[in-house]
Enzyme design. Structure first.
Site, PDB file in Angstrom:
ATOM      1  N   GLU A  85       1.432  -1.395  -0.071  1.00 12.38           N
ATOM      2  CA  GLU A  85      -0.304   0.142   0.172  1.00 12.38           C
ATOM      3  C   GLU A  85       0.594   1.538   0.156  1.00 12.38           C
ATOM      4  O   GLU A  85       0.735   2.058   0.713  1.00 12.38           O
ATOM      5  CB  GLU A  85      -1.042   0.276   1.054  1.00 12.38           C
ATOM      6  N   GLU A 135      -5.224  -8.142   0.705  1.00 10.39           N
ATOM      7  CA  GLU A 135      -5.621  -8.708   2.597  1.00 10.39           C
ATOM      8  C   GLU A 135      -7.051  -7.928   2.366  1.00 10.39           C
ATOM      9  O   GLU A 135      -7.856  -7.059   0.909  1.00 10.39           O
ATOM     10  CB  GLU A 135      -5.542  -6.408   3.272  1.00 10.39           C
TER      11      GLU A 135
HETATM   12  O1  IFM Z   1      -4.248  -3.240   9.061  1.00 12.74           O
HETATM   13  C1  IFM Z   1      -4.049  -1.930   8.419  1.00 12.74           C
HETATM   14  C2  IFM Z   1      -2.901  -3.080   7.628  1.00 12.74           C
HETATM   15  O2  IFM Z   1      -1.391  -2.666   7.758  1.00 12.74           O
HETATM   16  C3  IFM Z   1      -1.967  -2.289   5.879  1.00 12.74           C
HETATM   17  N1  IFM Z   1      -3.835  -1.813   4.797  1.00 12.74           N
HETATM   18  C4  IFM Z   1      -4.898  -1.928   5.643  1.00 12.74           C
HETATM   19  C5  IFM Z   1      -5.498  -2.126   7.188  1.00 12.74           C
HETATM   20  C6  IFM Z   1      -6.411  -2.333   7.612  1.00 12.74           C
HETATM   21  O3  IFM Z   1      -6.225  -0.789   7.496  1.00 12.74           O
END
Ligand code: IFM
Length: 478
Positions: A178, A371
């Protein structure tokens, strides 16, 4: 720990299909779970610094101890294996491996991650490893951090050393997690480390994070030709709040500065015109052609950034309605219904739309949902159980959406629930619980939530052939 027996077959959408070798996984990140921040020769990272500054995190929380995974990793992997979870996405702490962000690797850090990755293998768990999940060594921040080009080169060097030291222990490597959050939440919105509020720094950081991705990919290609490589972007699904021209324009603007700024350079080899229109004032150009020494985008950068990967990582959480506001003020709202404790929506069609969009507009590479998950105010009931039916409903919807995208022809190879266990949710501290496993931070007890058993049973149902199967597409590599 004795785990309850499997329940009835968990229902997914009848339209969902999954390839037989679909990677069912969970994800975590180093700073969010490890703790042990002064142990094993680890150096400080920007998150150590930031979280210790007053007012930066809820309740003043920090990752000093977190889930104490640094000391409990074996039991955590045992629990994961006991839940039948076959794939695990984890990240490496750069400052545990290379305490100041340059020079040789720290042998104790290498030992820790070799043990961890070998521990995965010993339990039949396939690791997917992220090289950078936001925890820049503080020493590099002291030299300017991501807004400085040299940081990208430091990252390339680090990636090469990691490829040599650990590259034999995992097939799939994600360069950067990200970059949107690392660049903008950290340098423009001020809500994450290093905590700046300066768009120009954010844009510089964004370009250098992308360059770092490309440099790391090149290092791995040279040193570990067999590995599968990709970057993970967080992609929101944006829709105009109304049919008005202004809301449509606002949606395109936010798409350009949150999604396209990372997708276009990696998969199309140039920054989109709309992104350059927004950020040209900070030195962003489409390709760097004709740049002078010292300009942000240099000739050749986009070739490095867009060098072919083997898969594309997609993180997805939010569906947003965008309404026209001022250029500098986000004016979006998360879509109802069923907001989580973060105020985020439960709208699985948004993930379906994102997967279809990335496949149709950006890349034929295999996709991984690296994710996806949700927070609720989970608690241990008097029977010692954590009942989270709304998370089960969320997972059922989103996993079905992935399966439906596969049925529609999108080559999705895996899904990683965020997160394996509750952990340090950055500026939100320990207030937000994303885990399938509840963590009692007072005792460090792990209590699988109902959703963990639901996920276990979903994976078991897949393994038993109870869901429709897709033939693996011929096109793909990873
Ligand atoms: O916890 C975070 C993660 O570190 C990166 N993506 C989003 C998740 C939730 O906010």
């Amino acid at each position: 720990m004795t785990l309850p027996a499997a329940s009835a077959r968990p229902e997914l959408s009848a339209d969902a299909t999954f390839p037989a070798d679909f990677a069912w996984g969970v994800a975590t990140a180093a700073y969010q779970i490890e703790g042990g921040v002064t142990e094993g020769g680890r150096g400080p990272s920007i998150w150590d610094t930031f979280s210790h500054q007053p007012g930066t995190t809820i309740n003043g929380d920090n990752g000093d101890i977190a889930c104490d995974h640094y000391h409990r990793w074996e039991a955590d992997l045992d629990l994961m294996a006991g839940l039948g979870i076959p794939s695990y996405r984890l990240s490496l702490s750069w400052s545990r491996l290379q305490p100041t962000g340059s020079g040789p690797l720290n042998p104790e850090g290498v030992r820790f991650y070799r043990d961890l990755l070998q521990g995965c293998a010993a339990r039949g768990i396939t690791p997917y490893v992220t090289l950078y999940h936001w925890d820049l060594p503080q020493a590099l921040q002291d030299e300017g951090g991501w807004p400085e080009r040299r940081t990208a080169h430091r990252f390339g060097d680090y990636a090469g050393l990691v490829a040599d030291a650990l590259g034999d222990l995992a097939e799939h490597w994600i360069t950067i997690n990200e970059p949107m959050c690392a660049a903008f939440l950290g340098h423009s919105w001020g809500m994450q480390a290093p905590g700046f509020k300066d768009d120009s720094l954010a844009v510089r950081a964004a370009h250098h994070l992308l360059l770092a991705h490309g440099l790391a990919l090149a290092e791995f290609r040279t040193r570990r030709p067999g590995t599968k490589l990709g970057i993970t972007n967080i992609i929101g699904n944006l829709n105009p709040a109304s049919d008005s021209v202004a809301d449509h324009a606002a949606t395109e603007y936010w798409d350009a500065i949150s999604n396209r700024i990372f997708l276009d350079p990696v998969y199309r080899g140039r920054y989109a015109d709309a992104t350059v229109a927004a950020y040209g004032k900070y030195g962003l150009t489409a390709t760097g052609e004709g740049a002078a020494a010292g300009d942000l985008v240099q000739p050749g950068d986009l070739a490095i950034i867009s060098a072919p990967g083997d898969f594309a990582g997609i993180n997805h959480y939010t569906n947003m309605l965008v309404a026209a506001g001022t250029e500098s003020t986000p004016n979006w709202t998360h879509v109802e219904p069923a907001p989580s404790s973060f105020g985020w929506s439960n709208t699985p069609d948004a993930l379906h739309a994102v997967l279809k969009r990335v496949a149709a507009e950006y890349t034929p590479l295999p996709l991984y949902v690296t994710e996806n998950g949700v927070t609720f105010h989970d608690y241990v009931d008097p029977n010692g159980e954590v009942r989270d039916p709304r998370r089960i409903d969320y997972l059922r919807g989103y996993i079905s959406a992935v399966g439906e995208a596969i049925s529609d022809g999108v080559d999705v190879r895996g899904y990683f629930a965020w997160s394996f266990m509750d952990n340090f949710e950055w500026a939100e501290g320990y207030d937000k619980r994303f885990g399938l496993v509840y963590v009692d931070y007072g005792t460090q007890a792990r209590i699988p939530k109902q959703s963990a058993y639901w996920y276990r049973d979903t994976i078991a149902a897949h393994n038993a052939g109870l869901y429709r199967r897709t033939a693996a597409p011929a096109s793909a590599t990873a």
